[in-house]
Scaffold this motif. Structure first.
Motif, mmCIF file in Angstrom:
data_model
loop_
_atom_site.group_PDB
_atom_site.id
_atom_site.type_symbol
_atom_site.label_atom_id
_atom_site.label_comp_id
_atom_site.label_asym_id
_atom_site.label_seq_id
_atom_site.Cartn_x
_atom_site.Cartn_y
_atom_site.Cartn_z
ATOM 1 N N PHE A 1 0.864 -1.173 0.000
ATOM 2 C CA PHE A 1 0.000 0.000 0.000
ATOM 3 C C PHE A 1 0.900 1.223 0.000
ATOM 4 O O PHE A 1 1.839 1.305 0.804
ATOM 5 C CB PHE A 1 -0.873 0.046 1.265
ATOM 6 C CG PHE A 1 -2.023 -0.927 1.267
ATOM 7 C CD1 PHE A 1 -3.324 -0.466 1.176
ATOM 8 C CD2 PHE A 1 -1.812 -2.288 1.376
ATOM 9 C CE1 PHE A 1 -4.384 -1.350 1.192
ATOM 10 C CE2 PHE A 1 -2.860 -3.182 1.400
ATOM 11 C CZ PHE A 1 -4.157 -2.711 1.306
ATOM 12 N N LYS A 2 0.620 2.162 -0.862
ATOM 13 C CA LYS A 2 1.379 3.403 -0.868
ATOM 14 C C LYS A 2 1.169 4.142 0.450
ATOM 15 O O LYS A 2 0.138 3.992 1.112
ATOM 16 C CB LYS A 2 0.949 4.297 -2.044
ATOM 17 C CG LYS A 2 1.280 3.724 -3.398
ATOM 18 C CD LYS A 2 2.765 3.736 -3.628
ATOM 19 C CE LYS A 2 3.086 3.339 -5.053
ATOM 20 N NZ LYS A 2 4.471 3.469 -5.375
ATOM 21 N N ALA A 3 2.160 4.954 0.818
ATOM 22 C CA ALA A 3 2.098 5.729 2.059
ATOM 23 C C ALA A 3 0.817 6.547 2.110
ATOM 24 O O ALA A 3 0.353 7.081 1.091
ATOM 25 C CB ALA A 3 3.313 6.648 2.161
ATOM 26 N N ASN A 4 0.215 6.602 3.291
ATOM 27 C CA ASN A 4 -1.003 7.383 3.554
ATOM 28 C C ASN A 4 -2.212 6.931 2.737
ATOM 29 O O ASN A 4 -3.114 7.718 2.501
ATOM 30 C CB ASN A 4 -0.743 8.876 3.340
ATOM 31 C CG ASN A 4 0.261 9.401 4.332
ATOM 32 O OD1 ASN A 4 0.120 9.200 5.541
ATOM 33 N ND2 ASN A 4 1.309 10.034 3.829
ATOM 34 N N LYS A 5 -2.224 5.685 2.311
ATOM 35 C CA LYS A 5 -3.366 5.128 1.577
ATOM 36 C C LYS A 5 -3.999 4.029 2.415
ATOM 37 O O LYS A 5 -3.589 3.750 3.523
ATOM 38 C CB LYS A 5 -2.934 4.578 0.212
ATOM 39 C CG LYS A 5 -2.345 5.613 -0.710
ATOM 40 C CD LYS A 5 -3.370 6.617 -1.143
ATOM 41 C CE LYS A 5 -2.747 7.628 -2.094
ATOM 42 N NZ LYS A 5 -3.692 8.614 -2.557
ATOM 43 N N GLU B 1 5.019 8.167 6.035
ATOM 44 C CA GLU B 1 5.472 8.491 4.681
ATOM 45 C C GLU B 1 6.090 7.294 3.955
ATOM 46 O O GLU B 1 6.572 7.437 2.846
ATOM 47 C CB GLU B 1 6.493 9.638 4.747
ATOM 48 C CG GLU B 1 5.924 10.921 5.347
ATOM 49 C CD GLU B 1 4.696 11.428 4.596
ATOM 50 O OE1 GLU B 1 4.710 11.430 3.348
ATOM 51 O OE2 GLU B 1 3.714 11.810 5.266
ATOM 52 N N GLU B 2 6.099 6.126 4.603
ATOM 53 C CA GLU B 2 6.700 4.931 4.009
ATOM 54 C C GLU B 2 5.607 3.997 3.505
ATOM 55 O O GLU B 2 4.594 3.804 4.172
ATOM 56 C CB GLU B 2 7.561 4.221 5.063
ATOM 57 C CG GLU B 2 8.324 3.042 4.542
ATOM 58 C CD GLU B 2 9.223 2.418 5.598
ATOM 59 O OE1 GLU B 2 10.238 1.825 5.198
ATOM 60 O OE2 GLU B 2 8.909 2.487 6.801
ATOM 61 N N ASP B 3 5.827 3.398 2.324
ATOM 62 C CA ASP B 3 4.897 2.395 1.823
ATOM 63 C C ASP B 3 4.851 1.222 2.791
ATOM 64 O O ASP B 3 5.843 0.888 3.444
ATOM 65 C CB ASP B 3 5.348 1.872 0.455
ATOM 66 C CG ASP B 3 5.260 2.910 -0.648
ATOM 67 O OD1 ASP B 3 4.704 4.000 -0.419
ATOM 68 O OD2 ASP B 3 5.765 2.621 -1.750
#
Length: 163
Positions: free
Chosen positions: A57-61, A112-114
């Motif tokens: 999952f991409k960061a903040n998703k 901020e990290e995936d």
């Protein structure tokens, strides 16, 4: 008549072992048109309904509320931080998560990290809209088809991950 010892007998009926190099498997978009949620399939057990994949999952998703219908889920976090809105814990690299069958939750990625996590599960993930209606039944066949379609569209060799 030849009598087999237990090891010989077991070898006669077991599946061969297999080492899967996940570096050879592409990140497949989990949902049509998604640029935030991906998976790498690791195993599809067509006899038990168990399937294993690595999610990114991409960061903040995150994803919408969903329910696991087929049995317990085990997750091992490799990178990043994630949680369920409905829970107090946060999973980070090295965290193992157990989810009971039927659990309903909403996954979000913090920071901020995936997030990269390996999941082992059975059955169906049922995704819900804001009114509680099922919008997608995501199971091993859905994932297997997404994997095959993605590889075919991108001229990537398909690994045999079915048992």
């Amino acid at each position: 008549m030849l009598k087999l010892d237990l090891n010989q007998f077991t070898e006669k009926f077991t599946l061969p072992d297999q080492a899967v190099d996940v570096n050879e498997i592409p990140w497949v978009p989990t949902f049509e048109g998604s640029d935030a949620v991906f998976f790498k399939p690791v195993r599809f057990d067509l006899n038990t309904g168990n399937w294993v994949h690595i999610s990114k999952f991409k960061a903040n998703k995150g994803n919408t509320r969903h329910r696991h219908t087929g049995g317990p889920v085990f997750a091992y976090t490799l990178q990043g931080r994630w949680r369920y809105l409905e829970r107090d814990w946060v999973a980070k690299a090295g965290t193992v998560v157990f989810e009971p069958p039927g659990d309903i939750h909403t996954l979000v990625v913090d920071g901020e990290e995936d997030m990269i996590t390996m999941f082992s599960l059975s059955g169906v993930l049922q995704y819900f809209d804001e009114h509680g209606n099922v919008t997608l039944n995501d199971d091993m066949f859905y994932r297997l088809k997404r994997y095959h379609d993605y590889c075919e569209q991108n001229n990537i060799p398909i690994k045999n991950l079915m048992y």
